[in-house]
Scaffold this motif. Structure first.
Motif, PDB file in Angstrom:
ATOM      1  N   UNK A 121      61.413 -24.902 -64.726  1.00  0.00           N
ATOM      2  CA  UNK A 121      61.502 -23.521 -64.253  1.00  0.00           C
ATOM      3  C   UNK A 121      60.683 -22.559 -65.104  1.00  0.00           C
ATOM      4  N   UNK A 122      60.490 -22.899 -66.371  1.00  0.00           N
ATOM      5  CA  UNK A 122      59.734 -22.028 -67.260  1.00  0.00           C
ATOM      6  C   UNK A 122      58.220 -22.217 -67.141  1.00  0.00           C
ATOM      7  N   UNK A 123      57.776 -23.378 -66.700  1.00  0.00           N
ATOM      8  CA  UNK A 123      56.343 -23.672 -66.683  1.00  0.00           C
ATOM      9  C   UNK A 123      55.499 -22.641 -65.936  1.00  0.00           C
ATOM     10  N   UNK A 124      55.955 -22.130 -64.792  1.00  0.00           N
ATOM     11  CA  UNK A 124      55.119 -21.131 -64.104  1.00  0.00           C
ATOM     12  C   UNK A 124      54.851 -19.865 -64.906  1.00  0.00           C
ATOM     13  N   UNK A 125      55.716 -19.559 -65.893  1.00  0.00           N
ATOM     14  CA  UNK A 125      55.474 -18.350 -66.689  1.00  0.00           C
ATOM     15  C   UNK A 125      55.061 -18.686 -68.122  1.00  0.00           C
ATOM     16  N   UNK A 206      57.297 -38.077 -72.590  1.00  0.00           N
ATOM     17  CA  UNK A 206      56.163 -38.975 -72.334  1.00  0.00           C
ATOM     18  C   UNK A 206      55.709 -38.877 -70.887  1.00  0.00           C
ATOM     19  N   UNK A 207      56.665 -38.752 -69.982  1.00  0.00           N
ATOM     20  CA  UNK A 207      56.339 -38.612 -68.561  1.00  0.00           C
ATOM     21  C   UNK A 207      55.558 -37.324 -68.307  1.00  0.00           C
ATOM     22  N   UNK A 208      55.990 -36.247 -68.942  1.00  0.00           N
ATOM     23  CA  UNK A 208      55.306 -34.965 -68.788  1.00  0.00           C
ATOM     24  C   UNK A 208      53.903 -35.013 -69.392  1.00  0.00           C
ATOM     25  N   UNK A 209      53.776 -35.673 -70.532  1.00  0.00           N
ATOM     26  CA  UNK A 209      52.469 -35.793 -71.173  1.00  0.00           C
ATOM     27  C   UNK A 209      51.491 -36.550 -70.281  1.00  0.00           C
ATOM     28  N   UNK A 210      51.962 -37.627 -69.678  1.00  0.00           N
ATOM     29  CA  UNK A 210      51.092 -38.442 -68.822  1.00  0.00           C
ATOM     30  C   UNK A 210      50.850 -37.806 -67.462  1.00  0.00           C
ATOM     31  N   UNK A 211      51.731 -36.869 -67.094  1.00  0.00           N
ATOM     32  CA  UNK A 211      51.601 -36.184 -65.807  1.00  0.00           C
ATOM     33  C   UNK A 211      51.540 -37.176 -64.646  1.00  0.00           C
ATOM     34  N   UNK A 215      48.799 -35.321 -61.373  1.00  0.00           N
ATOM     35  CA  UNK A 215      47.692 -35.424 -62.344  1.00  0.00           C
ATOM     36  C   UNK A 215      47.190 -34.077 -62.845  1.00  0.00           C
ATOM     37  N   UNK A 216      47.262 -33.036 -62.019  1.00  0.00           N
ATOM     38  CA  UNK A 216      46.754 -31.718 -62.408  1.00  0.00           C
ATOM     39  C   UNK A 216      47.877 -30.769 -62.827  1.00  0.00           C
ATOM     40  N   UNK A 217      48.971 -31.322 -63.293  1.00  0.00           N
ATOM     41  CA  UNK A 217      50.170 -30.567 -63.633  1.00  0.00           C
ATOM     42  C   UNK A 217      49.964 -29.805 -64.941  1.00  0.00           C
ATOM     43  N   UNK A 218      49.684 -28.496 -64.829  1.00  0.00           N
ATOM     44  CA  UNK A 218      49.510 -27.638 -65.997  1.00  0.00           C
ATOM     45  C   UNK A 218      48.715 -28.361 -67.101  1.00  0.00           C
ATOM     46  N   UNK A 221      48.829 -27.113 -70.947  1.00  0.00           N
ATOM     47  CA  UNK A 221      50.099 -26.957 -71.652  1.00  0.00           C
ATOM     48  C   UNK A 221      50.419 -28.269 -72.355  1.00  0.00           C
ATOM     49  N   UNK A 222      50.816 -28.187 -73.617  1.00  0.00           N
ATOM     50  CA  UNK A 222      51.125 -29.391 -74.379  1.00  0.00           C
ATOM     51  C   UNK A 222      52.634 -29.614 -74.428  1.00  0.00           C
ATOM     52  N   UNK A 223      53.023 -30.855 -74.190  1.00  0.00           N
ATOM     53  CA  UNK A 223      54.423 -31.268 -74.262  1.00  0.00           C
ATOM     54  C   UNK A 223      54.593 -32.165 -75.483  1.00  0.00           C
ATOM     55  N   UNK A 224      55.536 -31.809 -76.350  1.00  0.00           N
ATOM     56  CA  UNK A 224      55.731 -32.541 -77.594  1.00  0.00           C
ATOM     57  C   UNK A 224      57.210 -32.798 -77.829  1.00  0.00           C
ATOM     58  N   UNK A 225      57.490 -33.907 -78.503  1.00  0.00           N
ATOM     59  CA  UNK A 225      58.875 -34.264 -78.801  1.00  0.00           C
ATOM     60  C   UNK A 225      58.952 -34.694 -80.260  1.00  0.00           C
ATOM     61  N   UNK A 226      60.039 -34.364 -80.925  1.00  0.00           N
ATOM     62  CA  UNK A 226      60.175 -34.753 -82.326  1.00  0.00           C
ATOM     63  C   UNK A 226      61.631 -34.951 -82.694  1.00  0.00           C
ATOM     64  N   UNK A 227      61.836 -35.693 -83.767  1.00  0.00           N
ATOM     65  CA  UNK A 227      63.157 -35.875 -84.362  1.00  0.00           C
ATOM     66  C   UNK A 227      63.177 -35.084 -85.662  1.00  0.00           C
TER      67      UNK A 227
END
Length: 259
Positions: A121-125, A206-211, A215-218, A221-227
């Motif tokens: 929901x946040x991606x469009x803004x 990982x799914x968001x990163x690979x899109x 394929x043209x999904x934003x 925009x970088x998607x990152x995950x960390x512990x």
């Protein structure tokens, strides 16, 4: 924590879920100290408002509280509507809020579904040129993943997995856990299901990163995950070796650096 040599974030706008205490508070403080306007959200309005005022005064910045329940569609819709009314775009979305030791449906509602739905929901803004979405997982996800059946691990590492397939696995885990049959299905029950919720958000990232779905999904925009590590928070307990500030370092760096 000055990071001007990495990426000048002054004048940017950030959203930090669970930003009123623990690691979320420290991430918010880091942003405010470097000139970022920060929106923090949590369920309880009174302590959230007090924390926003405290942080604003301490760092001479702008910290805005929006109390809502992000584990519900109504709560997410309300939050996004409030942000959209106030800002043209958001530069950083930090999905920090998390729970444990609750019913498995409540744990997944906050730790997986809320992360998925708020992000979408946040991606469009979001800032389309250099927006950052940072998702906090947990060290528990490592042990949890190792305990899963080989087929489960293979699926979670699949480079062709689609969103609906991951959602189906999350639903299968929840249903089997509630029946006490999750281990028969190949899932781990590590830390009362909390570990699987954090495995799932790693797979989501990982799914968001690979899109895979689009394929043209934003594309910028970088998607990152960390512990962030085991920290002395309300959830982590007093025996944890790291301070809250140390737990905030990595997610703050990932949001702020241009690398």
């Amino acid at each position: 924590m000055k990071i001007s040599e990495l990426f000048n974030v002054s004048g940017k706008v950030a959203v930090v879920t669970g930003g009123s205490r623990g690691i979320g508070e420290m991430i918010s403080a880091g942003f405010l100290a470097n000139g970022v306007k920060v929106y923090i959200t949590a369920r309880k309005e009174e302590p959230l408002v007090k924390k926003a005022e405290e942080l604003s005064n301490k760092y001479n910045g702008v910290c805005i509280p929006i109390a809502c329940e992000l584990s519900s569609t109504i709560g997410i819709d309300y939050f996004v509507k409030m942000i959209h009314e106030k800002e043209k775009s958001i530069d950083f979305l930090i999905n920090n809020a998390g729970v444990c030791d609750l019913r498995i449906d409540e744990v997944l509602a906050v730790n997986y579904y809320a992360v998925r739905d708020l992000t979408m929901e946040m991606l469009p803004i979001m800032n389309k040129e250099r927006g950052r979405v940072v998702i906090l997982s947990s060290m528990d996800s490592d042990e949890t993943f190792r305990e899963c059946d080989e087929k489960i691990r293979w699926f979670l590492k699949s480079e062709t997995m689609l969103q609906f397939e991951l959602d189906e696995m999350v639903e299968d885990f929840q249903n089997s856990y509630m029946k006490g049959e999750h281990e028969k299905m190949g899932f781990s029950g590590y830390n009362n299901g909390y570990g699987m919720s954090k495995v799932f958000v790693r797979a989501l990232t990982a799914l968001l990163v690979r899109r895979n779905d689009h394929p043209d999904f934003y594309p910028k925009i970088k998607f990152l995950c960390c512990c962030p590590g085991w920290c002395k928070t309300e959830m982590g307990g007093d025996d944890a070796p790291l301070a809250e500030e140390e737990g905030a370092n990595l997610p703050f760096y990932l949001a702020s650096t241009m690398d």
